[in-house]
Design an enzyme around this catalytic site. Structure first.
Site, mmCIF file in Angstrom:
data_model
loop_
_atom_site.group_PDB
_atom_site.id
_atom_site.type_symbol
_atom_site.label_atom_id
_atom_site.label_comp_id
_atom_site.label_asym_id
_atom_site.label_seq_id
_atom_site.Cartn_x
_atom_site.Cartn_y
_atom_site.Cartn_z
ATOM 1 N N THR A 1 0.844 -1.197 0.000
ATOM 2 C CA THR A 1 0.000 0.000 0.000
ATOM 3 C C THR A 1 0.879 1.246 0.000
ATOM 4 O OG1 THR A 1 -1.489 -1.317 1.378
ATOM 5 C CG2 THR A 1 -2.090 0.984 1.049
ATOM 6 N N GLY B 1 1.087 1.464 6.164
ATOM 7 C CA GLY B 1 -0.019 0.517 6.050
ATOM 8 C C GLY B 1 -0.210 -0.257 7.352
ATOM 9 N N GLY C 1 3.651 -5.408 10.770
ATOM 10 C CA GLY C 1 4.854 -6.248 10.791
ATOM 11 C C GLY C 1 4.807 -7.408 9.830
ATOM 12 N N GLY C 2 3.726 -7.466 9.023
ATOM 13 C CA GLY C 2 3.658 -8.511 8.003
ATOM 14 C C GLY C 2 4.857 -8.449 7.060
ATOM 15 N N GLY C 3 5.408 -7.254 6.914
ATOM 16 C CA GLY C 3 6.592 -7.076 6.057
ATOM 17 C C GLY C 3 7.882 -7.057 6.858
ATOM 18 N N GLU D 1 9.157 0.841 12.007
ATOM 19 C CA GLU D 1 7.845 1.476 11.859
ATOM 20 C C GLU D 1 7.388 2.070 13.187
ATOM 21 O OE1 GLU D 1 6.216 -1.278 8.172
ATOM 22 O OE2 GLU D 1 5.663 -1.848 10.192
ATOM 23 N N LYS E 1 -8.631 -5.066 5.786
ATOM 24 C CA LYS E 1 -7.817 -4.932 7.009
ATOM 25 C C LYS E 1 -8.635 -4.494 8.231
ATOM 26 C CE LYS E 1 -4.037 -5.616 4.546
ATOM 27 N NZ LYS E 1 -3.086 -4.585 4.226
HETATM 28 C C1 5RP Z 1 5.202 -4.011 7.151
HETATM 29 C C2 5RP Z 1 3.831 -3.618 7.548
HETATM 30 C C3 5RP Z 1 2.864 -3.282 6.469
HETATM 31 O O1 5RP Z 1 2.375 -1.999 6.691
HETATM 32 C C4 5RP Z 1 1.729 -4.276 6.508
HETATM 33 O O2 5RP Z 1 2.261 -5.579 6.396
HETATM 34 C C5 5RP Z 1 0.723 -4.018 5.382
HETATM 35 O O3 5RP Z 1 1.294 -4.344 4.150
HETATM 36 P P1 5RP Z 1 0.517 -4.189 2.780
HETATM 37 O O4 5RP Z 1 0.282 -2.734 2.567
HETATM 38 O O5 5RP Z 1 1.474 -4.795 1.767
HETATM 39 O O6 5RP Z 1 -0.774 -4.970 2.864
HETATM 40 O O7 5RP Z 1 3.483 -3.547 8.697
HETATM 41 O O8 5RP Z 1 5.966 -4.417 8.240
#
Ligand code: 5RP
Length: 222
Positions: A36, A87, A100-102, A108, A126
């Site tokens: 995002t 995001g 933290g998915g990324g 962050e 979300k």
């Molecule tokens: C990375 C994050 C991202 O903001 C979260 O994973 C959302 O990712 P996306 O915009 O690809 O859905 O926290 O650590």
């Protein structure tokens, strides 16, 4: 891509582009990580002459910013920021988040704390009533991985799973905690922060977002 995937990507784009409304002339903009945010960075590139630069939460975002000619600055020299855009993996009605998915949760969290306004950009999937369906990321010092996992089981009843093969930009590892129903996000964030070896917890409840933009044809802002 299925029509659902297409709709999600479009929603991310709409949210990312809407966040440009919050950018003011001369700002150093805090920039998060993810798909995002990639749309926000793209839009930021189009108005780069209006900003002084960016502070980035990951190597991935730094690369994207530099490739568009946006200067990436160090948070220590930039000082407090007026705006942070990022995001989330989940967002509740109180703007409390799971992130933290990324695997960029620690940087962050630092930038969110350093910023006056945290604008969170999400696609509609979300939004949740209760945080915890998305496995909660916890960044840990590698030698503490099993200790932290055992403590998490004792304290939360959740099931920590090591995100094998992933090393964060800080050289650490990530546990994803499955099976949580987070009824008191502030208390859980505080408790997990106390476990030795935990670097940071992907719950953003003590410092939630200030504004949430949900990507829709007419973006929802709350
Ligand atoms: C990375 C994050 C991202 O903001 C979260 O994973 C959302 O990712 P996306 O915009 O690809 O859905 O926290 O650590």
């Amino acid at each position: 891509m299925t029509p659902n995937d297409n709709a999600a990507v479009n929603a991310k784009r709409l949210a990312g582009e809407k966040a440009i409304d919050f950018v003011e002339d001369g700002m150093i903009v805090g920039v998060g990580t993810g798909s995002t945010v990639a749309f926000f960075i793209e839009a930021l590139g189009r108005i780069k002459h209006r900003i002084a630069g960016a502070v980035s939460s990951s190597e991935q975002s730094s690369q994207r910013l530099r490739s568009l000619g946006i200067e990436v600055m160090d948070l220590n020299s930039a000082g407090p920021l007026r705006l942070y855009v990022d995001g989330a993996d989940e967002c509740d009605a109180h703007k409390r988040l799971i992130k933290g998915g990324g695997a960029a949760l620690t940087r962050e969290k630092i930038i969110a704390q350093a910023s006056d306004k945290f604008v969170c950009i999400i696609d509609p999937a979300k939004r949740v009533e209760l945080l915890g369906r998305f496995p909660l990321p916890v960044e840990v010092i590698p030698m503490a991985r099993s200790l932290v996992a055992r403590e998490i089981v004792l304290q939360t009843g959740g099931q920590p799973v090591w995100r094998e093969g992933v090393t964060t930009d800080n050289g650490n590892w990530v546990l994803d905690v499955h099976g949580l129903r987070i009824t008191d996000p502030v208390a859980m964030e505080s408790a997990l922060n106390q476990i030795p070896g935990v670097v940071s917890v992907g719950l953003f409840a003590r410092r939630p977002a200030d504004v949430v933009i949900v990507g829709r044809e007419t973006p929802e802002v709350f």
